[in-house]
Design a protein around this motif. Structure first.
Motif, short mmCIF file in Angstrom:
data_model
loop_
_atom_site.label_atom_id
_atom_site.label_comp_id
_atom_site.label_asym_id
_atom_site.label_seq_id
_atom_site.Cartn_x
_atom_site.Cartn_y
_atom_site.Cartn_z
N ALA A 114 0.71 -1.13 -0.04
CA ALA A 114 0.16 -0.32 0.18
C ALA A 114 1.00 1.20 -0.01
O ALA A 114 0.63 2.23 -0.79
CB ALA A 114 -0.73 -0.13 0.94
N VAL A 115 1.72 1.27 0.59
CA VAL A 115 2.66 2.20 0.69
C VAL A 115 3.44 2.56 -0.60
O VAL A 115 3.53 3.75 -1.05
CB VAL A 115 4.27 2.20 1.46
CG1 VAL A 115 5.29 3.13 1.34
CG2 VAL A 115 3.65 2.06 3.18
N LEU A 116 3.71 1.45 -1.46
CA LEU A 116 4.24 1.82 -2.83
C LEU A 116 3.13 2.10 -3.75
O LEU A 116 3.27 3.01 -4.59
CB LEU A 116 4.83 0.61 -3.30
CG LEU A 116 5.27 0.32 -4.58
CD1 LEU A 116 6.60 1.31 -4.86
CD2 LEU A 116 5.79 -1.10 -4.97
N LEU A 117 2.09 1.37 -3.61
CA LEU A 117 0.95 1.85 -4.53
C LEU A 117 0.31 3.12 -4.46
O LEU A 117 -0.27 3.54 -5.23
CB LEU A 117 0.05 0.66 -4.70
CG LEU A 117 0.46 -0.75 -5.09
CD1 LEU A 117 -0.46 -1.85 -5.26
CD2 LEU A 117 0.86 -0.61 -6.95
N TRP A 118 -0.09 3.51 -3.14
CA TRP A 118 -0.86 4.61 -2.87
C TRP A 118 -0.02 5.89 -2.57
O TRP A 118 -0.32 6.98 -2.68
CB TRP A 118 -1.67 4.54 -1.68
CG TRP A 118 -2.70 3.45 -2.00
CD1 TRP A 118 -2.74 2.32 -1.67
CD2 TRP A 118 -4.06 3.59 -2.96
NE1 TRP A 118 -4.17 1.58 -2.30
CE2 TRP A 118 -4.62 2.34 -2.97
CE3 TRP A 118 -4.60 4.94 -3.32
CZ2 TRP A 118 -5.79 2.37 -3.65
CZ3 TRP A 118 -5.66 4.96 -4.29
CH2 TRP A 118 -6.21 3.55 -4.35
N GLY A 119 1.34 5.58 -2.11
CA GLY A 119 2.26 6.49 -1.72
C GLY A 119 2.73 7.34 -2.81
O GLY A 119 2.98 8.62 -2.96
N THR A 120 2.91 6.45 -3.98
CA THR A 120 3.41 7.18 -5.25
C THR A 120 2.65 7.98 -5.59
O THR A 120 3.33 9.27 -6.07
CB THR A 120 3.97 5.90 -6.27
OG1 THR A 120 4.83 5.07 -5.84
CG2 THR A 120 4.47 6.44 -7.50
N PRO A 121 1.21 7.79 -5.96
CA PRO A 121 0.44 8.87 -6.51
C PRO A 121 0.13 10.12 -5.65
O PRO A 121 0.18 11.23 -6.20
CB PRO A 121 -1.04 8.38 -6.69
CG PRO A 121 -0.74 6.89 -6.56
CD PRO A 121 0.62 6.71 -5.86
N CYS A 122 0.49 10.03 -4.41
CA CYS A 122 0.34 11.05 -3.51
C CYS A 122 1.54 11.92 -3.42
O CYS A 122 1.57 13.09 -3.38
CB CYS A 122 0.25 10.49 -1.95
SG CYS A 122 -1.38 9.88 -1.38
#
Length: 130
Positions: A99-107
């Protein structure tokens, strides 16, 4: 209000360093990672979300790196909370860093893109390159 390019660059680098320090805290305080494991985690899970911040250092406004880190850092805090603070819910291995990778990147991308307009809204600008 004008900010010198040097100070903006230092601010962007400091923001990236603080995110790496936050991950170092997670690695040491929660997961008991070795230095090698910590570096592997940086490469696997933080390299892609930190790319917008690193790329921002080379733009006209290096403070965009601080915006990218500002919106990415809560995902690392959430990962710490999920794995180290919240009582175990059962079910197997933790997948929070996905989740850090998948949601942190767009953020991080949104943070980098929105920093310029927000700075202009408050009347701040970075001095141009010489």
């Amino acid at each position: 209000m004008g900010i010198s390019r040097k100070h903006a660059l230092i601010g962007g680098i400091a923001a990236i360093a603080l995110v790496i320090a936050l991950q170092a805290f997670n690695s040491a305080g929660c997961y008991d990672h070795t230095l090698l494991t910590f570096l592997q985690v940086l490469g696997m899970f933080l390299l892609v979300p930190l790319l917008p911040a690193v790329i921002s250092l080379f733009t006209a406004n290096p403070l965009r790196a601080a915006g990218a880190c500002l919106l990415f850092a809560p995902w690392l805090v959430f990962a710490y909370y999920t794995d180290c603070v919240r009582p175990y819910q059962g079910g197997g291995a933790s997948m929070i860093y996905v989740a850090v990778l998948l949601w942190g990147t767009p953020c991080a991308i949104v943070g980098a893109l929105m920093t310029g307009p927000v700075m202009r809204l408050f009347g701040m600008s970075v001095a141009p390159r010489r």
